[in-house]
Design a protein around this motif. Sequence first.
Motif, PDB file in Angstrom:
ATOM      1  N   TRP A 158     -13.804  71.451  57.963  1.00 48.83           N
ATOM      2  CA  TRP A 158     -13.938  70.606  56.775  1.00 48.83           C
ATOM      3  C   TRP A 158     -12.882  69.500  56.760  1.00 48.83           C
ATOM      4  O   TRP A 158     -13.194  68.357  56.416  1.00 48.83           O
ATOM      5  CB  TRP A 158     -13.840  71.439  55.494  1.00 48.83           C
TER       6      TRP A 158
ATOM      7  N   SER B 195     -24.114  67.995  51.466  1.00 50.28           N
ATOM      8  CA  SER B 195     -23.655  69.259  52.041  1.00 50.28           C
ATOM      9  C   SER B 195     -24.682  70.325  51.681  1.00 50.28           C
ATOM     10  O   SER B 195     -25.570  70.094  50.852  1.00 50.28           O
ATOM     11  CB  SER B 195     -22.273  69.630  51.497  1.00 50.28           C
TER      12      SER B 195
ATOM     13  N   TYR C  16     -26.461  69.533  48.289  1.00 47.59           N
ATOM     14  CA  TYR C  16     -25.495  69.192  47.244  1.00 47.59           C
ATOM     15  C   TYR C  16     -24.778  67.897  47.610  1.00 47.59           C
ATOM     16  O   TYR C  16     -24.739  67.505  48.782  1.00 47.59           O
ATOM     17  CB  TYR C  16     -24.458  70.316  47.102  1.00 47.59           C
TER      18      TYR C  16
ATOM     19  N   TYR D 154     -21.844  65.483  48.705  1.00 47.92           N
ATOM     20  CA  TYR D 154     -20.719  65.728  49.610  1.00 47.92           C
ATOM     21  C   TYR D 154     -19.439  65.827  48.788  1.00 47.92           C
ATOM     22  O   TYR D 154     -19.236  65.045  47.852  1.00 47.92           O
ATOM     23  CB  TYR D 154     -20.609  64.573  50.601  1.00 47.92           C
ATOM     24  N   PRO D 155     -18.561  66.785  49.069  1.00 43.42           N
ATOM     25  CA  PRO D 155     -17.314  66.926  48.299  1.00 43.42           C
ATOM     26  C   PRO D 155     -16.472  65.647  48.353  1.00 43.42           C
ATOM     27  O   PRO D 155     -16.208  65.117  49.431  1.00 43.42           O
ATOM     28  CB  PRO D 155     -16.597  68.083  48.996  1.00 43.42           C
ATOM     29  N   GLN D 156     -16.105  65.149  47.207  1.00 42.26           N
ATOM     30  CA  GLN D 156     -15.313  63.910  47.127  1.00 42.26           C
ATOM     31  C   GLN D 156     -13.828  64.257  47.184  1.00 42.26           C
ATOM     32  O   GLN D 156     -13.147  64.397  46.165  1.00 42.26           O
ATOM     33  CB  GLN D 156     -15.644  63.153  45.841  1.00 42.26           C
ATOM     34  N   ILE D 157     -13.325  64.406  48.399  1.00 41.68           N
ATOM     35  CA  ILE D 157     -11.926  64.793  48.614  1.00 41.68           C
ATOM     36  C   ILE D 157     -11.279  63.769  49.537  1.00 41.68           C
ATOM     37  O   ILE D 157     -11.554  63.752  50.743  1.00 41.68           O
ATOM     38  CB  ILE D 157     -11.824  66.200  49.233  1.00 41.68           C
TER      39      ILE D 157
ATOM     40  N   GLN E 200      -8.851  71.800  45.935  1.00 43.33           N
ATOM     41  CA  GLN E 200      -9.795  71.139  46.832  1.00 43.33           C
ATOM     42  C   GLN E 200     -10.655  72.157  47.580  1.00 43.33           C
ATOM     43  O   GLN E 200     -11.856  71.947  47.783  1.00 43.33           O
ATOM     44  CB  GLN E 200      -9.045  70.244  47.817  1.00 43.33           C
TER      45      GLN E 200
ATOM     46  N   LEU F 171     -13.675  73.179  45.759  1.00 45.95           N
ATOM     47  CA  LEU F 171     -14.766  72.206  45.782  1.00 45.95           C
ATOM     48  C   LEU F 171     -15.652  72.364  47.011  1.00 45.95           C
ATOM     49  O   LEU F 171     -16.742  71.800  47.074  1.00 45.95           O
ATOM     50  CB  LEU F 171     -14.205  70.781  45.754  1.00 45.95           C
ATOM     51  N   LEU F 172     -15.174  73.117  47.983  1.00 48.24           N
ATOM     52  CA  LEU F 172     -15.914  73.314  49.228  1.00 48.24           C
ATOM     53  C   LEU F 172     -16.780  74.571  49.202  1.00 48.24           C
ATOM     54  O   LEU F 172     -17.327  74.966  50.232  1.00 48.24           O
ATOM     55  CB  LEU F 172     -14.933  73.395  50.412  1.00 48.24           C
TER      56      LEU F 172
ATOM     57  N   TYR G 101     -18.543  79.141  51.759  1.00 47.63           N
ATOM     58  CA  TYR G 101     -18.234  77.737  52.025  1.00 47.63           C
ATOM     59  C   TYR G 101     -19.508  76.911  52.220  1.00 47.63           C
ATOM     60  O   TYR G 101     -20.467  77.338  52.871  1.00 47.63           O
ATOM     61  CB  TYR G 101     -17.347  77.590  53.258  1.00 47.63           C
TER      62      TYR G 101
END
Length: 275
Positions: free
Chosen positions: A72, A136, A147, A149-152, A164, A167-168, A176
């Motif tokens: 990730w 994701s 979903y 994509y995680p905004q990290i 964080q 969020l994954l 995950y």
Amino acid sequence: MTYLDNTLKERLTEFYTRSRKLTILTGAGLSTDSGIPTFRDKDGFWTVGSVNYMPEEMGTLKMFTQKPLEVWRWFLYRFNICLKALPNTGHFAIKELEDIFSDRFRLITQNVDGLHFKAHSSRERTFLIHGTLERSRCGSECSSELYPYPQIPLEKDQQLTAAQIELLKCPKCGNYLRPHVLWFDERYNEKYFKLDSSMRVAKETGLLLIVGTSGATTLPQRIVESVLSRQGIIIDINPNENYFSELALKKKNGYWLKGKSSEVLPEILQFFKSL
């Protein structure tokens, strides 16, 4: 520099008057002028502890199973490069070719960077055969739901915080999430990667532009072979010799335009605009 000679112009004019499709097959080389490094370049490796891993090792289901957070971190870093990138003249030329050919146009892309959509290519005529970093899905496949994509925001050497990491995780099962991309040790399928749809498009294709891809994966190879088997024209646009350029030069319907896509595609666009 002019890339289209009179013979090729005649072939393109003949194609234009017929009803077969224009299909564009794109790979990572299209996005290099937008500042996105390819998976296989010198910046692709990733260090975990004292060990350097290559993209072919990081972008795998096997590595995700063993080191999900490291995978990730690598994908989040690449995602943030893509997020800041802007389309180049090649992307915009492809969008304008879609405007000209309308329902006779299809775009098949290996790129996961989202730049085609930033250039306003239509989603309904675009086939994402390697997935997308816009989405994701559950790494345990508890469902096929996609979903965001995680905004990290993550720099190359940053570690993930506990917040964080949360969020994954899949909102349904808590395992995950994974990036919605085709990994090196996975197979193409229709469900996620439009295998059958892409092959149907290939059967209807009269002109295939191959842009910025070297032919290292099987589905692009099958698409090109299918177009050739039905007397379609293939044009490889690439500054470097590769599998597709070698194939094109062996075929009477094949051409290799040795140049950058951001230069060659606008010339092809202007030619079709003039017809």
